[in-house]
Scaffold this motif. Structure first.
Motif, PDB file in Angstrom:
ATOM      1  N   VAL A  73       0.788  -1.235  -0.047  1.00 24.41           N
ATOM      2  CA  VAL A  73      -0.159   0.176   0.321  1.00 24.41           C
ATOM      3  C   VAL A  73       1.162   1.449   0.233  1.00 24.41           C
ATOM      4  O   VAL A  73       0.947   2.017  -0.800  1.00 24.41           O
ATOM      5  CB  VAL A  73      -0.514  -0.084   1.584  1.00 24.41           C
ATOM      6  CG1 VAL A  73      -1.558   1.249   1.146  1.00 24.41           C
ATOM      7  CG2 VAL A  73      -2.150  -1.194   0.594  1.00 24.41           C
ATOM      8  N   VAL A  74       1.885   1.423   1.154  1.00 20.96           N
ATOM      9  CA  VAL A  74       3.296   3.384   0.814  1.00 20.96           C
ATOM     10  C   VAL A  74       3.186   2.889  -0.039  1.00 20.96           C
ATOM     11  O   VAL A  74       3.843   3.859  -1.089  1.00 20.96           O
ATOM     12  CB  VAL A  74       3.518   2.469   1.938  1.00 20.96           C
ATOM     13  CG1 VAL A  74       4.335   3.983   1.900  1.00 20.96           C
ATOM     14  CG2 VAL A  74       2.017   2.891   3.635  1.00 20.96           C
ATOM     15  N   HIS A 152      -6.888   6.842  -8.382  1.00 14.71           N
ATOM     16  CA  HIS A 152      -7.395   5.113  -9.300  1.00 14.71           C
ATOM     17  C   HIS A 152      -6.014   4.535  -9.983  1.00 14.71           C
ATOM     18  O   HIS A 152      -6.850   3.108  -9.574  1.00 14.71           O
ATOM     19  CB  HIS A 152      -8.226   5.409 -10.466  1.00 14.71           C
ATOM     20  CG  HIS A 152      -9.460   6.206 -10.795  1.00 14.71           C
ATOM     21  ND1 HIS A 152     -10.717   5.827  -9.951  1.00 14.71           N
ATOM     22  CD2 HIS A 152     -10.909   7.494 -11.179  1.00 14.71           C
ATOM     23  CE1 HIS A 152     -11.442   5.896  -9.711  1.00 14.71           C
ATOM     24  NE2 HIS A 152     -11.553   7.298  -9.735  1.00 14.71           N
ATOM     25  N   GLN A 153      -5.134   5.001  -9.883  1.00  8.59           N
ATOM     26  CA  GLN A 153      -3.415   4.073 -10.267  1.00  8.59           C
ATOM     27  C   GLN A 153      -3.325   3.630  -8.881  1.00  8.59           C
ATOM     28  O   GLN A 153      -3.021   2.405  -9.343  1.00  8.59           O
ATOM     29  CB  GLN A 153      -3.217   5.533 -11.091  1.00  8.59           C
ATOM     30  CG  GLN A 153      -1.924   4.602 -10.767  1.00  8.59           C
ATOM     31  CD  GLN A 153      -1.849   3.699 -12.433  1.00  8.59           C
ATOM     32  OE1 GLN A 153      -2.718   4.109 -13.442  1.00  8.59           O
ATOM     33  NE2 GLN A 153      -1.595   2.036 -11.923  1.00  8.59           N
ATOM     34  N   VAL A 154      -3.433   4.211  -8.414  1.00 10.66           N
ATOM     35  CA  VAL A 154      -3.094   3.678  -6.792  1.00 10.66           C
ATOM     36  C   VAL A 154      -3.744   2.600  -6.678  1.00 10.66           C
ATOM     37  O   VAL A 154      -3.466   1.555  -5.972  1.00 10.66           O
ATOM     38  CB  VAL A 154      -3.510   4.513  -5.406  1.00 10.66           C
ATOM     39  CG1 VAL A 154      -2.988   4.176  -4.274  1.00 10.66           C
ATOM     40  CG2 VAL A 154      -1.680   5.754  -6.048  1.00 10.66           C
ATOM     41  N   GLU A 155      -5.595   2.676  -6.256  1.00 10.59           N
ATOM     42  CA  GLU A 155      -6.504   1.726  -6.463  1.00 10.59           C
ATOM     43  C   GLU A 155      -6.579   1.034  -7.690  1.00 10.59           C
ATOM     44  O   GLU A 155      -6.401  -0.147  -7.186  1.00 10.59           O
ATOM     45  CB  GLU A 155      -7.752   2.533  -6.505  1.00 10.59           C
ATOM     46  CG  GLU A 155      -8.743   1.201  -6.491  1.00 10.59           C
ATOM     47  CD  GLU A 155      -9.964   2.346  -5.949  1.00 10.59           C
ATOM     48  OE1 GLU A 155     -10.802   2.631  -4.975  1.00 10.59           O
ATOM     49  OE2 GLU A 155     -11.095   3.293  -6.734  1.00 10.59           O
ATOM     50  N   VAL A 161      -2.089  -6.494  -7.085  1.00 12.23           N
ATOM     51  CA  VAL A 161      -1.549  -7.560  -5.857  1.00 12.23           C
ATOM     52  C   VAL A 161      -2.314  -8.180  -5.194  1.00 12.23           C
ATOM     53  O   VAL A 161      -2.087  -9.218  -4.796  1.00 12.23           O
ATOM     54  CB  VAL A 161      -0.791  -6.024  -4.901  1.00 12.23           C
ATOM     55  CG1 VAL A 161      -0.136  -7.351  -4.138  1.00 12.23           C
ATOM     56  CG2 VAL A 161       0.246  -5.298  -5.817  1.00 12.23           C
ATOM     57  N   LEU A 162      -3.658  -7.385  -5.010  1.00 11.52           N
ATOM     58  CA  LEU A 162      -4.405  -8.124  -4.211  1.00 11.52           C
ATOM     59  C   LEU A 162      -4.582  -9.450  -4.517  1.00 11.52           C
ATOM     60  O   LEU A 162      -5.166 -10.246  -4.104  1.00 11.52           O
ATOM     61  CB  LEU A 162      -6.249  -7.494  -3.873  1.00 11.52           C
ATOM     62  CG  LEU A 162      -6.540  -7.742  -3.111  1.00 11.52           C
ATOM     63  CD1 LEU A 162      -6.818  -8.452  -1.305  1.00 11.52           C
ATOM     64  CD2 LEU A 162      -8.094  -6.680  -3.282  1.00 11.52           C
ATOM     65  N   ILE A 168      -9.070 -12.942  -5.842  1.00 20.05           N
ATOM     66  CA  ILE A 168     -10.148 -12.914  -5.247  1.00 20.05           C
ATOM     67  C   ILE A 168     -10.995 -12.860  -6.605  1.00 20.05           C
ATOM     68  O   ILE A 168     -10.374 -13.228  -7.616  1.00 20.05           O
ATOM     69  CB  ILE A 168     -10.171 -11.090  -5.079  1.00 20.05           C
ATOM     70  CG1 ILE A 168      -9.155 -10.678  -3.868  1.00 20.05           C
ATOM     71  CG2 ILE A 168     -11.245 -10.789  -5.189  1.00 20.05           C
ATOM     72  CD1 ILE A 168      -9.483 -11.433  -2.320  1.00 20.05           C
ATOM     73  N   THR A 169     -11.891 -14.132  -6.896  1.00 17.75           N
ATOM     74  CA  THR A 169     -13.000 -13.501  -8.123  1.00 17.75           C
ATOM     75  C   THR A 169     -13.100 -12.127  -8.033  1.00 17.75           C
ATOM     76  O   THR A 169     -14.212 -11.676  -8.005  1.00 17.75           O
ATOM     77  CB  THR A 169     -13.586 -14.281  -7.742  1.00 17.75           C
ATOM     78  OG1 THR A 169     -14.661 -14.284  -6.977  1.00 17.75           O
ATOM     79  CG2 THR A 169     -13.004 -16.226  -7.488  1.00 17.75           C
TER      80      THR A 169
END
Length: 566
Positions: A73-74, A152-155, A161-162, A168-169
């Motif tokens: 995240v950081v 939006h780019q960070v998200e 990665v998530l 995650i489906t």
């Protein structure tokens, strides 16, 4: 007050520290710690006993940091910061992450972040950094340095990665919007996001901003957008559809296996055409705008079983708004009962007004005489057509008697129409059961909005920001907090079999406490004090949670780069 107490067992004396407490209303000695025999006690006194003890809430902060470290995240935030500024030794990404963890633990103002919450946690030990300088000005400066164009780019970077690490489906995306009232002054011209509109918490007297949210079946947020509070749901959906499609093309590479779920408030001919040509979807239509379809369905209902519920439904493939769609009409018993309850409440209010009118017209007027036509027009303005019957009879002069009742035949007819839902989709190969279950998934995103309106954890309010930039960054912080919590909830289900809600999980994690013992020096340490870290004793369920989530293995320093830009 604790005291020493001697007890004799098998001819030997043993010592304990006891405290008098009331048990069932009577004072009883409760043993706090067994000290052993006199020889054992003497040995412990020679070696030194703890001089100072501090206890901190540990589990929640440790888990959030662990997840944030894995999701990078950081670094994802810091890559978008051009100024590379440091405040009190923290990067922008580090400060925003700490603000997000604060929203998880105790939603409060930025001023109250440290004094109201962080100082009572183990965050300082985990970061090996002082936090007492992190006041409101610190967070404002760090939020100001975060460009809105980078959100939006960070998200997206975090989601990539998530998806890789958590599996995650993305086969089902749940879409909805809500709004949040603020206390921003009506004369504040520097804020365009906060506008007056139809507030879902009935605060139409206050300015509000809206939040668009897209989540997975695991309730993990995948896309969000803060928008002006006076925009319609249809307009927001239309304006953000291409952004949503671009996000998931970038992440998944293709939209072929993705189905978007949304409710009838986002429908229009133009929007549905745009959705239909880009992505699979399941939506809903208003029964009042498609009465012929409801009439046809009422004559052809079949019973199917969906998750132990027996549903009356009707399915057909037809053209609606020039689109080839599969329609499923079914009767929702919960909706039907709610509509009947609402109708009865409306009738009760109408009857109260009619009784008041009846009392008034039974007495002659002293001034201008009332007429029968005037009273009849007044009655017609109060009641819905056909549902309530009434009769007006003259008494004397301009006095009248009014009698009224519910038309049972009309009420039964409405009851027969209530509870109908119309679902539409371009997933023609899906079974009726699959279509209904997918649409029922909307309840998951509705529960997400309830969660972020909960004042105890994850609340988007209170928010004391009054500029557009701060409000949008605040929204990002709150959605980052939600992401961390839902990942923790997913892991708890998979690793420990945890079945509680995310709020219950957070309470249990907060109950995992870290204790520090500052012990008296031994002779061999030449006068130096020794600090020992231990987890407090826990109830069996919390102990199992701590072990399953990896908290029993003390990890007293995070590897997150809070103070450097990579």
């Amino acid at each position: 007050m604790a005291t020493l107490q001697k007890r004799k067992s098998r001819g030997h004396n043993y010592w304990s520290i006891v405290e008098s407490r009331r048990v069932n209303g009577k004072p009883r000695p409760v043993i706090l710690e067994y000290l052993g025999s006199a020889a054992t006690l003497l040995e412990r006194l020679k070696e030194g006993i703890p001089k100072k003890v501090h206890s901190y809430s540990h589990g929640l902060g440790a888990i959030m940091l662990d997840i944030a470290e894995e999701l990078q995240v950081v670094p994802s935030i810091n890559r978008q910061i051009k100024s590379k500024q440091l405040r009190n030794g923290f990067t922008v990404g580090g400060s925003l992450l700490l603000a997000a963890i604060g929203r998880v633990g105790k939603p409060t103002s930025k001023r109250g972040w440290y004094e109201g919450w962080a100082r009572y946690t183990s965050l300082s030990y985990l970061l090996r950094m002082s936090l007492n300088k992190l006041d409101s000005q610190h967070f404002w400066d760090q939020m100001e340095a975060f460009p809105l164009a980078a959100i939006h780019q960070v998200e997206e970077d975090i989601l990539k990665v998530l998806i890789e690490k958590e599996g995650i489906t993305l086969d089902t995306l749940l879409y909805d919007t809500s709004n949040f009232f603020t206390y921003i002054d009506s004369n504040n011209q520097r804020c365009s996001l906060a506008q007056r509109g139809r507030n879902k918490q009935k605060r139409m007297d206050l300015r509000q901003f809206g939040l668009l949210l897209l989540v997975s079946r695991d309730q993990i947020p995948l896309f969000h957008q803060v928008y002006q509070g006076n925009l319609s749901d249809k307009g927001v959906f239309k304006d953000n559809l291409q952004k949503i499609l671009a996000r998931f093309k970038s992440i998944a590479g293709s939209l072929e296996n993705i189905t978007l779920i949304f409710d009838q408030g986002n429908n229009s001919k133009e929007i549905l055409k745009d959705v239909d040509k880009n992505i699979h979807f399941i939506g809903a239509l208003s029964p009042y705008q498609h009465k012929d379809l409801i009439k046809e369905a009422n004559n052809n209902l079949n019973i199917i079983s969906v998750n132990d519920y027996e549903l009356e439904c009707y399915r057909l493939r037809t053209r609606i708004w020039e689109l080839d769609l599969t329609c499923v009409v079914y009767i929702s018993e919960k909706l039907r009962k709610g509509q009947i309850k609402g109708l009865k409440q409306d009738i009760k209010k109408i009857f109260a007004k009619l009784r008041k009118l009846k009392e008034k017209i039974q007495q002659p007027t002293k001034g201008k005489k009332r007429t029968k036509d005037e009273i009849e027009e007044k009655i017609k303005s109060l009641i819905p057509e056909n549902l309530i019957g009434w009769k007006l009879e003259p008494l004397k002069e301009d006095a009248f008697d009014l009698d009224f009742w519910v038309d049972k035949k009309e009420f039964d007819l409405l009851n027969h129409k209530f509870g109908r839902r119309i679902l539409i989709t371009n997933q023609h190969d899906w079974s009726t059961k699959e279509i209904i279950l997918a649409y029922w998934g909307q309840s998951k995103i509705e529960s997400v909005f309830k969660r972020i309106k909960n004042p105890f954890h994850l609340a988007l309010r209170p928010q004391y920001h009054w500029t557009d930039q701060k409000i949008e960054v605040h929204g990002f912080i709150c959605l980052l907090a939600l992401l961390l919590v839902m990942v923790a909830s997913k892991r708890a289900r998979e690793k420990v079999g945890f079945t509680g809600t995310p709020d219950v999980l957070l309470e249990k994690l907060s109950a995992i406490r870290l204790t520090t013992f500052i012990e008296n020096p031994l002779q061999k340490t030449k006068g130096r004090y020794k600090t020992v870290y231990r987890l407090e004793e826990m109830d069996p369920d919390i102990q199992a949670l701590a072990e399953g989530m990896g908290l029993s293995e003390l990890k007293l320093k995070t590897k997150i780069p809070f103070s450097v830009y990579n």
